[in-house]
Design a protein around this motif. Sequence first.
Motif, PDB file in Angstrom:
ATOM      1  N   PHE A  71       0.833  -1.208   0.000  1.00 35.91           N
ATOM      2  CA  PHE A  71       0.000   0.000   0.000  1.00 35.91           C
ATOM      3  C   PHE A  71       0.868   1.259   0.000  1.00 35.91           C
ATOM      4  O   PHE A  71       0.602   2.207  -0.743  1.00 35.91           O
ATOM      5  CB  PHE A  71      -0.919   0.001   1.227  1.00 35.91           C
ATOM      6  N   ILE A  72       1.919   1.271   0.813  1.00 36.87           N
ATOM      7  CA  ILE A  72       2.758   2.466   0.927  1.00 36.87           C
ATOM      8  C   ILE A  72       3.549   2.681  -0.359  1.00 36.87           C
ATOM      9  O   ILE A  72       3.644   3.811  -0.864  1.00 36.87           O
ATOM     10  CB  ILE A  72       3.718   2.335   2.129  1.00 36.87           C
ATOM     11  N   PHE A  73       4.131   1.622  -0.897  1.00 38.66           N
ATOM     12  CA  PHE A  73       4.917   1.718  -2.134  1.00 38.66           C
ATOM     13  C   PHE A  73       4.055   2.263  -3.267  1.00 38.66           C
ATOM     14  O   PHE A  73       4.479   3.166  -4.005  1.00 38.66           O
ATOM     15  CB  PHE A  73       5.461   0.330  -2.499  1.00 38.66           C
ATOM     16  N   ILE A  74       2.844   1.742  -3.421  1.00 35.88           N
ATOM     17  CA  ILE A  74       1.965   2.204  -4.500  1.00 35.88           C
ATOM     18  C   ILE A  74       1.539   3.651  -4.269  1.00 35.88           C
ATOM     19  O   ILE A  74       1.426   4.432  -5.224  1.00 35.88           O
ATOM     20  CB  ILE A  74       0.743   1.282  -4.621  1.00 35.88           C
ATOM     21  N   SER A  75       1.317   4.029  -3.021  1.00 36.16           N
ATOM     22  CA  SER A  75       0.989   5.426  -2.718  1.00 36.16           C
ATOM     23  C   SER A  75       2.118   6.342  -3.164  1.00 36.16           C
ATOM     24  O   SER A  75       1.869   7.447  -3.668  1.00 36.16           O
ATOM     25  CB  SER A  75       0.731   5.601  -1.218  1.00 36.16           C
ATOM     26  N   GLY A  76       3.357   5.893  -2.989  1.00 34.20           N
ATOM     27  CA  GLY A  76       4.492   6.674  -3.469  1.00 34.20           C
ATOM     28  C   GLY A  76       4.562   6.700  -4.978  1.00 34.20           C
ATOM     29  O   GLY A  76       4.849   7.734  -5.589  1.00 34.20           O
ATOM     30  N   ILE A 110      11.333   7.476  19.239  1.00 36.23           N
ATOM     31  CA  ILE A 110      10.456   7.979  20.294  1.00 36.23           C
ATOM     32  C   ILE A 110       9.024   7.995  19.782  1.00 36.23           C
ATOM     33  O   ILE A 110       8.731   8.561  18.730  1.00 36.23           O
ATOM     34  CB  ILE A 110      10.879   9.401  20.735  1.00 36.23           C
ATOM     35  N   LYS A 111       8.120   7.379  20.513  1.00 37.04           N
ATOM     36  CA  LYS A 111       6.730   7.305  20.079  1.00 37.04           C
ATOM     37  C   LYS A 111       6.013   8.601  20.421  1.00 37.04           C
ATOM     38  O   LYS A 111       5.336   8.726  21.433  1.00 37.04           O
ATOM     39  CB  LYS A 111       6.044   6.101  20.728  1.00 37.04           C
ATOM     40  N   LEU A 112       6.191   9.591  19.556  1.00 36.29           N
ATOM     41  CA  LEU A 112       5.617  10.914  19.761  1.00 36.29           C
ATOM     42  C   LEU A 112       4.796  11.301  18.541  1.00 36.29           C
ATOM     43  O   LEU A 112       5.332  11.624  17.489  1.00 36.29           O
ATOM     44  CB  LEU A 112       6.732  11.947  19.999  1.00 36.29           C
ATOM     45  N   HIS A 113       3.479  11.214  18.683  1.00 38.26           N
ATOM     46  CA  HIS A 113       2.564  11.641  17.615  1.00 38.26           C
ATOM     47  C   HIS A 113       2.949  11.037  16.255  1.00 38.26           C
ATOM     48  O   HIS A 113       3.004  11.744  15.256  1.00 38.26           O
ATOM     49  CB  HIS A 113       2.513  13.165  17.546  1.00 38.26           C
ATOM     50  N   TRP A 114       3.262   9.767  16.254  1.00 39.89           N
ATOM     51  CA  TRP A 114       3.468   8.989  15.036  1.00 39.89           C
ATOM     52  C   TRP A 114       4.751   9.350  14.269  1.00 39.89           C
ATOM     53  O   TRP A 114       4.979   8.827  13.193  1.00 39.89           O
ATOM     54  CB  TRP A 114       2.264   9.113  14.091  1.00 39.89           C
ATOM     55  N   THR A 115       5.588  10.224  14.809  1.00 41.73           N
ATOM     56  CA  THR A 115       6.807  10.608  14.099  1.00 41.73           C
ATOM     57  C   THR A 115       7.782   9.448  13.984  1.00 41.73           C
ATOM     58  O   THR A 115       8.662   9.458  13.113  1.00 41.73           O
ATOM     59  CB  THR A 115       7.516  11.784  14.798  1.00 41.73           C
ATOM     60  N   GLN A 116       7.657   8.432  14.841  1.00 39.12           N
ATOM     61  CA  GLN A 116       8.567   7.293  14.779  1.00 39.12           C
ATOM     62  C   GLN A 116       8.401   6.507  13.486  1.00 39.12           C
ATOM     63  O   GLN A 116       9.299   5.749  13.093  1.00 39.12           O
ATOM     64  CB  GLN A 116       8.366   6.364  15.985  1.00 39.12           C
ATOM     65  N   TYR A 117       7.266   6.681  12.808  1.00 39.88           N
ATOM     66  CA  TYR A 117       7.030   5.938  11.570  1.00 39.88           C
ATOM     67  C   TYR A 117       7.515   6.680  10.322  1.00 39.88           C
ATOM     68  O   TYR A 117       7.515   6.101   9.227  1.00 39.88           O
ATOM     69  CB  TYR A 117       5.526   5.664  11.410  1.00 39.88           C
ATOM     70  N   ILE A 118       7.919   7.925  10.482  1.00 44.56           N
ATOM     71  CA  ILE A 118       8.278   8.734   9.311  1.00 44.56           C
ATOM     72  C   ILE A 118       9.415   8.112   8.499  1.00 44.56           C
ATOM     73  O   ILE A 118       9.308   8.011   7.265  1.00 44.56           O
ATOM     74  CB  ILE A 118       8.629  10.172   9.724  1.00 44.56           C
ATOM     75  N   PRO A 119      10.530   7.675   9.109  1.00 42.53           N
ATOM     76  CA  PRO A 119      11.646   7.165   8.291  1.00 42.53           C
ATOM     77  C   PRO A 119      11.271   5.987   7.397  1.00 42.53           C
ATOM     78  O   PRO A 119      11.608   5.981   6.207  1.00 42.53           O
ATOM     79  CB  PRO A 119      12.694   6.767   9.344  1.00 42.53           C
ATOM     80  N   ILE A 120      10.580   4.980   7.939  1.00 43.24           N
ATOM     81  CA  ILE A 120      10.291   3.797   7.135  1.00 43.24           C
ATOM     82  C   ILE A 120       9.198   4.083   6.119  1.00 43.24           C
ATOM     83  O   ILE A 120       9.248   3.601   4.978  1.00 43.24           O
ATOM     84  CB  ILE A 120       9.912   2.592   8.040  1.00 43.24           C
ATOM     85  N   PHE A 121       8.194   4.885   6.466  1.00 44.16           N
ATOM     86  CA  PHE A 121       7.164   5.231   5.489  1.00 44.16           C
ATOM     87  C   PHE A 121       7.760   6.092   4.380  1.00 44.16           C
ATOM     88  O   PHE A 121       7.424   5.917   3.201  1.00 44.16           O
ATOM     89  CB  PHE A 121       5.996   5.960   6.166  1.00 44.16           C
ATOM     90  N   PHE A 122       8.621   7.017   4.747  1.00 40.83           N
ATOM     91  CA  PHE A 122       9.309   7.830   3.741  1.00 40.83           C
ATOM     92  C   PHE A 122      10.103   6.940   2.798  1.00 40.83           C
ATOM     93  O   PHE A 122      10.114   7.161   1.577  1.00 40.83           O
ATOM     94  CB  PHE A 122      10.227   8.840   4.418  1.00 40.83           C
ATOM     95  N   THR A 123      10.760   5.915   3.346  1.00 36.88           N
ATOM     96  CA  THR A 123      11.575   5.012   2.525  1.00 36.88           C
ATOM     97  C   THR A 123      10.733   4.316   1.466  1.00 36.88           C
ATOM     98  O   THR A 123      11.075   4.319   0.276  1.00 36.88           O
ATOM     99  CB  THR A 123      12.267   3.964   3.414  1.00 36.88           C
ATOM    100  N   TYR A 124       9.614   3.707   1.874  1.00 33.34           N
ATOM    101  CA  TYR A 124       8.776   2.986   0.909  1.00 33.34           C
ATOM    102  C   TYR A 124       8.106   3.940  -0.081  1.00 33.34           C
ATOM    103  O   TYR A 124       7.971   3.614  -1.264  1.00 33.34           O
ATOM    104  CB  TYR A 124       7.713   2.156   1.636  1.00 33.34           C
ATOM    105  N   LEU A 125       7.685   5.102   0.398  1.00 34.47           N
ATOM    106  CA  LEU A 125       7.084   6.089  -0.507  1.00 34.47           C
ATOM    107  C   LEU A 125       8.109   6.574  -1.524  1.00 34.47           C
ATOM    108  O   LEU A 125       7.804   6.705  -2.720  1.00 34.47           O
ATOM    109  CB  LEU A 125       6.537   7.269   0.300  1.00 34.47           C
TER     110      LEU A 125
END
Length: 378
Positions: free
Chosen positions: A51-56, A176-191
């Motif tokens: 899903f993330i790759f296709i969104s990118g 750090i689990k702060l307002h979902w920012t911990q997911y930014i690196p891996i989601f950015f990578t797939y996108l």
Amino acid sequence: MKENDKRIQIFDIAKGISIVLMTIGRYDFTAIYPYLMEFQNIVMVLKMPTFIFISGYLLSNRLSFKHFLHHKIDGLIKPLISFILSLTVLKIIFYVLVSDVVTFKDAFGYIINLGRYVYNGSFDAINVSFWFIMALFLGQITLKGFLEIKEFNKPKNYIFLTVFFLVLIVLNTIQIKLHWTQYIPIFFTYLLLGYSFKEISTRYLNGTSFFYSNKMLVFPILFFVSQFMLHRFNVKIDFNLAGLHYNYHYLLILSLLGVFTVLYLCRYIEKIPFLNSFFVYCSRASFFILAYHIFIKDVYVVLFDLKSYNPLLHTFLFFSNIIICCLIYRFLKKVPFVRIGFYPIKTIALNDAEIEFLKSKYINRFIPEEIFLDHATR
């Protein structure tokens, strides 16, 4: 239908498959069926990355950052708020119906807790799947920011890109689990991988035609061979984006092979009208499925036995859940005014009363002008 329009449909099918796979693990009965558990272990590595790759891949770079941000707020954050409010009301109704003792304090507690969820940056108590929507939003905004910085004049772009990647490295390191920012690196990578592959395929691989070429066969072969070899050498495939279990080497490569394997299979699913229509509709209703499938499952827990071996019943309940979510998507789109909160404005054929409502001075300040312009030129 034009050839390119037809070919782009495999992305909708793949996103629909991804959403359906995401919902399977929410059921307790998966532990009853060994074959289903094994299937879950195999698809875990590809269901969210797809899903993330296709969104990118489908991300458009024609909009300015401000315009892009407005559209993502309209398409992701606004519906998320509507989902949160509607689920809160549904949970209160469900509590009143199934509880032996109903108190105003407990019922009102669902509303009071909303502020706590926003403050803590977690809506897990409402719907554990909402982390995915926020992570996707932050990842897309981050990718758009990267693309904007890349276009800066030199050497300013190098300075900002260095800072940009340092921030990503820090976020990935500390997690750090702060307002979902911990997911930014891996989601950015797939996108970024999805967006980059679109650029590469457009220039060198004849665009979407590549997904219909015989070369695609190499991906499912490599994917299943890799799965076999990792199990053979007792290498654990511990992949769970929600739990931040991933890495940037063999699991990343394995998940990308899985993404292309799904896309390879979609070219054949596209030829089966029923499956084609089902998964495309699941793609369109994807956020409705994410938002409501857990609540519907909780209702099923009260009404049915989900702990005893009963494959026919469990299969029926699973697919009926998906269908109910799709029906909600279809129904709400026809409800004036209410639909404004759940769908991007550009996807709705607004009536005159809704247009006047959105143009009112109290509402118009929250609706960027370019969204209105895009709707008018549809």
